[in-house]
Scaffold this motif. Structure first.
Motif, mmCIF file in Angstrom:
data_model
loop_
_atom_site.group_PDB
_atom_site.id
_atom_site.type_symbol
_atom_site.label_atom_id
_atom_site.label_comp_id
_atom_site.label_asym_id
_atom_site.label_seq_id
_atom_site.Cartn_x
_atom_site.Cartn_y
_atom_site.Cartn_z
ATOM 1 N N SER A 122 96.190 72.767 46.924
ATOM 2 C CA SER A 122 96.765 73.491 47.888
ATOM 3 C C SER A 122 95.514 73.746 49.162
ATOM 4 C CB SER A 122 97.393 74.960 47.703
ATOM 5 O OG SER A 122 96.337 75.765 47.140
ATOM 6 N N LYS A 123 95.749 74.113 50.373
ATOM 7 C CA LYS A 123 94.955 74.307 51.415
ATOM 8 C C LYS A 123 94.482 75.804 51.674
ATOM 9 C CE LYS A 123 94.135 69.781 51.457
ATOM 10 N NZ LYS A 123 92.808 69.259 50.972
ATOM 11 N N ASP A 124 93.285 75.896 51.939
ATOM 12 C CA ASP A 124 93.048 77.444 52.581
ATOM 13 C C ASP A 124 91.573 77.241 53.514
ATOM 14 O OD1 ASP A 124 91.732 80.274 52.726
ATOM 15 O OD2 ASP A 124 93.949 80.176 52.237
ATOM 16 N N THR A 125 90.751 78.077 53.672
ATOM 17 C CA THR A 125 89.632 77.773 54.547
ATOM 18 C C THR A 125 88.298 78.359 54.042
ATOM 19 O OG1 THR A 125 90.422 79.496 56.000
ATOM 20 C CG2 THR A 125 90.906 77.408 56.568
ATOM 21 N N HIS A 126 87.148 78.358 54.651
ATOM 22 C CA HIS A 126 86.047 79.227 54.512
ATOM 23 C C HIS A 126 85.243 79.122 53.644
ATOM 24 C CE1 HIS A 126 88.351 81.374 57.762
ATOM 25 N NE2 HIS A 126 89.108 82.090 56.775
ATOM 26 N N ILE A 127 85.431 78.291 52.501
ATOM 27 C CA ILE A 127 84.119 78.234 51.609
ATOM 28 C C ILE A 127 83.503 76.830 51.905
ATOM 29 C CG2 ILE A 127 83.807 77.480 49.201
ATOM 30 C CD1 ILE A 127 84.609 80.288 49.463
ATOM 31 N N HIS A 128 82.379 77.059 52.233
ATOM 32 C CA HIS A 128 81.109 75.810 52.398
ATOM 33 C C HIS A 128 80.250 75.334 51.527
ATOM 34 C CE1 HIS A 128 83.065 77.546 56.167
ATOM 35 N NE2 HIS A 128 83.446 76.115 56.190
ATOM 36 N N SER A 129 79.892 76.150 50.236
ATOM 37 C CA SER A 129 78.813 76.007 49.606
ATOM 38 C C SER A 129 79.146 76.283 48.043
ATOM 39 C CB SER A 129 77.721 76.699 50.063
ATOM 40 O OG SER A 129 77.663 78.043 49.932
ATOM 41 N N TYR A 130 78.369 76.019 47.210
ATOM 42 C CA TYR A 130 78.600 76.388 45.742
ATOM 43 C C TYR A 130 78.391 77.844 45.729
ATOM 44 C CZ TYR A 130 78.276 71.424 44.622
ATOM 45 O OH TYR A 130 78.427 69.905 44.703
ATOM 46 N N GLY A 131 77.321 78.462 46.216
ATOM 47 C CA GLY A 131 77.218 79.810 46.436
ATOM 48 C C GLY A 131 78.230 80.563 46.782
ATOM 49 N N GLU A 132 79.015 80.431 47.856
ATOM 50 C CA GLU A 132 80.091 80.916 48.608
ATOM 51 C C GLU A 132 81.435 80.781 47.682
ATOM 52 O OE1 GLU A 132 79.034 80.073 53.284
ATOM 53 O OE2 GLU A 132 80.691 78.972 52.383
ATOM 54 N N PHE A 133 81.463 79.676 47.077
ATOM 55 C CA PHE A 133 82.492 79.440 45.894
ATOM 56 C C PHE A 133 82.447 80.490 44.872
ATOM 57 C CE2 PHE A 133 84.185 78.073 42.029
ATOM 58 C CZ PHE A 133 85.633 77.892 42.241
ATOM 59 N N TRP A 134 81.342 80.790 44.299
ATOM 60 C CA TRP A 134 81.069 81.487 42.973
ATOM 61 C C TRP A 134 80.901 83.125 43.589
ATOM 62 C CZ3 TRP A 134 82.668 79.872 38.811
ATOM 63 C CH2 TRP A 134 82.439 78.632 38.422
ATOM 64 N N ASN A 135 80.660 83.361 44.929
ATOM 65 C CA ASN A 135 80.928 84.557 45.463
ATOM 66 C C ASN A 135 82.287 85.065 45.487
ATOM 67 O OD1 ASN A 135 78.171 85.298 45.644
ATOM 68 N ND2 ASN A 135 77.995 84.481 47.713
ATOM 69 N N TRP A 136 83.114 84.117 45.982
ATOM 70 C CA TRP A 136 84.577 84.394 46.015
ATOM 71 C C TRP A 136 85.213 84.667 44.734
ATOM 72 C CZ3 TRP A 136 88.146 81.120 43.676
ATOM 73 C CH2 TRP A 136 89.394 81.491 44.151
ATOM 74 N N ASP A 142 96.861 78.177 42.407
ATOM 75 C CA ASP A 142 96.771 77.967 43.851
ATOM 76 C C ASP A 142 95.730 78.330 44.633
ATOM 77 O OD1 ASP A 142 99.576 76.683 43.480
ATOM 78 O OD2 ASP A 142 100.412 78.523 44.223
ATOM 79 N N GLN A 143 95.201 79.691 44.113
ATOM 80 C CA GLN A 143 93.917 80.058 44.944
ATOM 81 C C GLN A 143 92.801 79.240 44.585
ATOM 82 O OE1 GLN A 143 93.479 84.401 45.145
ATOM 83 N NE2 GLN A 143 95.254 84.468 43.830
ATOM 84 N N LEU A 144 92.629 78.911 43.504
ATOM 85 C CA LEU A 144 91.290 78.322 42.950
ATOM 86 C C LEU A 144 91.381 76.674 43.531
ATOM 87 C CD1 LEU A 144 88.929 78.089 40.950
ATOM 88 C CD2 LEU A 144 90.502 77.447 39.182
ATOM 89 N N SER A 145 92.496 76.171 43.630
ATOM 90 C CA SER A 145 92.668 74.822 43.982
ATOM 91 C C SER A 145 92.213 74.882 45.376
ATOM 92 C CB SER A 145 94.065 74.413 44.075
ATOM 93 O OG SER A 145 94.296 73.271 43.034
ATOM 94 N N ALA A 146 92.858 75.957 46.399
ATOM 95 C CA ALA A 146 92.466 75.980 47.857
ATOM 96 C C ALA A 146 90.797 75.833 48.043
ATOM 97 C CB ALA A 146 93.243 77.044 48.407
ATOM 98 N N LYS A 147 90.230 76.901 47.235
ATOM 99 C CA LYS A 147 88.639 76.962 47.545
ATOM 100 C C LYS A 147 87.981 75.775 47.068
ATOM 101 C CE LYS A 147 89.439 80.992 49.126
ATOM 102 N NZ LYS A 147 89.196 80.924 50.798
ATOM 103 N N LEU A 148 88.466 75.168 45.838
ATOM 104 C CA LEU A 148 87.961 73.904 45.696
ATOM 105 C C LEU A 148 87.866 72.701 46.563
ATOM 106 C CD1 LEU A 148 88.399 74.003 41.637
ATOM 107 C CD2 LEU A 148 86.376 74.280 42.779
ATOM 108 N N ASP A 149 88.992 72.724 47.162
ATOM 109 C CA ASP A 149 89.289 71.789 47.904
ATOM 110 C C ASP A 149 88.245 71.742 49.228
ATOM 111 O OD1 ASP A 149 91.164 70.113 47.072
ATOM 112 O OD2 ASP A 149 92.944 70.920 47.838
ATOM 113 N N GLU A 150 88.061 73.030 49.679
ATOM 114 C CA GLU A 150 87.050 73.328 50.835
ATOM 115 C C GLU A 150 85.861 72.785 50.582
ATOM 116 O OE1 GLU A 150 87.473 77.652 51.558
ATOM 117 O OE2 GLU A 150 89.597 77.543 51.473
ATOM 118 N N LEU A 151 85.180 72.701 49.429
ATOM 119 C CA LEU A 151 84.080 72.333 48.767
ATOM 120 C C LEU A 151 83.868 70.585 49.245
ATOM 121 C CD1 LEU A 151 83.135 74.201 45.763
ATOM 122 C CD2 LEU A 151 82.178 74.462 48.097
ATOM 123 N N LYS A 152 84.903 69.911 48.349
ATOM 124 C CA LYS A 152 85.060 68.587 48.225
ATOM 125 C C LYS A 152 86.312 68.379 47.531
ATOM 126 C CE LYS A 152 82.421 64.728 46.633
ATOM 127 N NZ LYS A 152 83.684 64.129 46.028
#
Length: 362
Positions: free
Chosen positions: A10-24, A48-58
């Motif tokens: 699923s889709k969302d926004t705002h995560i751009h780096s590994y550090g930001e992902f793990w902070n979230w 759903d939440q995890l998928s969206a954030k991983l998608d923002e990375l790659k």
């Protein structure tokens, strides 16, 4: 341990780096832990939440989650068998913080003594065997035949799929991908060699891999003095293909030391130039290629075999000791020039560089 498996996105926004992902993740980990432990609202509350954030990375991150013991939740991040994404999964897990109650694992691990059942067929140490096929012309090739007792012509596709899933879990995702060059699945009546219990497959592959590493450890090739040959061909549609290939290295007798072929493909508009690039595109593609060669040098185990241009595509070829750095470099260049060109890349194992036989001149 039972796992919940999730491959939908699923889709969302705002995560751009590994550090930001793990902070979230750290901000939500207590809620996620409770969901996994209690097997609660897994889809909406976690996946759903995890998928969206991983998608923002790659694209290309998948995962499994479950309790590995009474107090520890495990999140396994996987490339789902795609060799191009292994390095990114490993880097993401390496960046993970130490969180009490959590274990983070890169790639599906080997599960000893595993048995699975799919569509009424079982896959276990009782009904699976194997043998290896040796090729005199390709002595380093690991060619494995898997024998399933119940395989017939009618259920062949089902059994084949089940065997691949079994091996992915039995050997572990990474070992399955890198330690077998060719795989065939047959029924017992088709076997042409003595059957070996599947329980011995892992030891056999480790032995072959150790033998391979010892044979080629430290092998390097300096391409500075090599000769390059131009090739020209006309396609059926009348477009020309032009290639510049390091033909000296194609005669090298240690090809298997660099078993990973990496192909970087740039697509351009050659519709009004018989499939060849315009001068400005040609110059930009040369710059891209030069930048890649600077990042993937022969001293580190990345050999530039050459390039082929025509039919609105340029392909740049490398033979590599490992697949991780080419994955990162190619992805970086793909993102850097995505507004200029459509770019694709592929990485696959080809120990004897059979992909380049069309450029051999006897």
């Amino acid at each position: 341990m039972s796992f919940f498996n999730r491959t939908q996105k699923s889709k969302d926004t705002h995560i751009h780096s590994y550090g930001e992902f793990w902070n979230w993740f750290q901000c939500n980990e207590k809620e996620f832990y409770s969901i996994v432990k209690e097997q609660g609202n897994v889809e909406d509350g976690f996946f759903d939440q995890l998928s969206a954030k991983l998608d923002e990375l790659k694209d290309g991150f998948y995962f499994l989650a479950g309790m590995c013991d009474e107090d520890t939740a495990e999140l396994v991040l996987t490339a789902d068998g795609n060799i191009r994404n292994i390095a990114f999964v490993e880097d993401l897990v390496n960046a993970a913080p130490a969180l009490p109650g959590w274990r983070f694992t890169a790639l599906k691990p080997a599960l000893e003594g595993i048995g699975i059942e799919m569509a009424g067929y079982r896959y276990n140490e009782d009904n699976l065997h194997f043998y290896a096929i040796e090729h005199s012309g390709y002595p380093d090739e690991i060619d494995i035949t898997i024998v399933h007792d119940d395989l017939t012509e009618e259920n062949k596709s089902q059994i084949l799929n089940g065997v691949y899933i079994f091996l992915d879990n039995y050997l572990g995702e990474l070992d399955f991908l890198i330690n077998i060059d060719n795989l065939k699945v047959i029924g017992r009546s088709e076997a042409t060699s003595e059957l070996i219990p599947i329980s011995k497959l892992n030891d056999f592959l480790k032995w072959r891999q150790k033998e391979f590493i010892e044979k080629y450890e430290g092998v390097r090739h300096n391409t500075k003095e090599d000769s390059y040959t131009s090739f020209e061909a006309e396609m059926e549609n009348g477009n020309m293909l032009l290639a510049i290939i390091n033909t000296d290295i194609l005669k090298w007798d240690c090809k298997a030391s660099h078993p990973w072929v990496s192909v970087f493909t740039i697509k351009y508009d050659g519709s009004d130039t018989n499939g060849m690039p315009h001068s400005n595109d040609y110059e930009t593609m040369d710059d891209i290629e030069d930048e890649i060669v600077q990042k993937l040098n022969d001293a580190d185990g990345y050999l530039n075999i050459g390039r082929q241009t025509g039919n609105s595509e340029r392909e740049v070829y490398f033979a590599c000791k490992d697949f991780r750095l080419p994955s990162k470099v190619f992805y970086e260049m793909q993102q850097k020039f995505k507004d200029k060109f459509e770019i694709e890349f592929d990485i696959y194992k080809d120990k004897y560089w059979q992909s380049f036989e069309r450029f051999n001149r006897n």
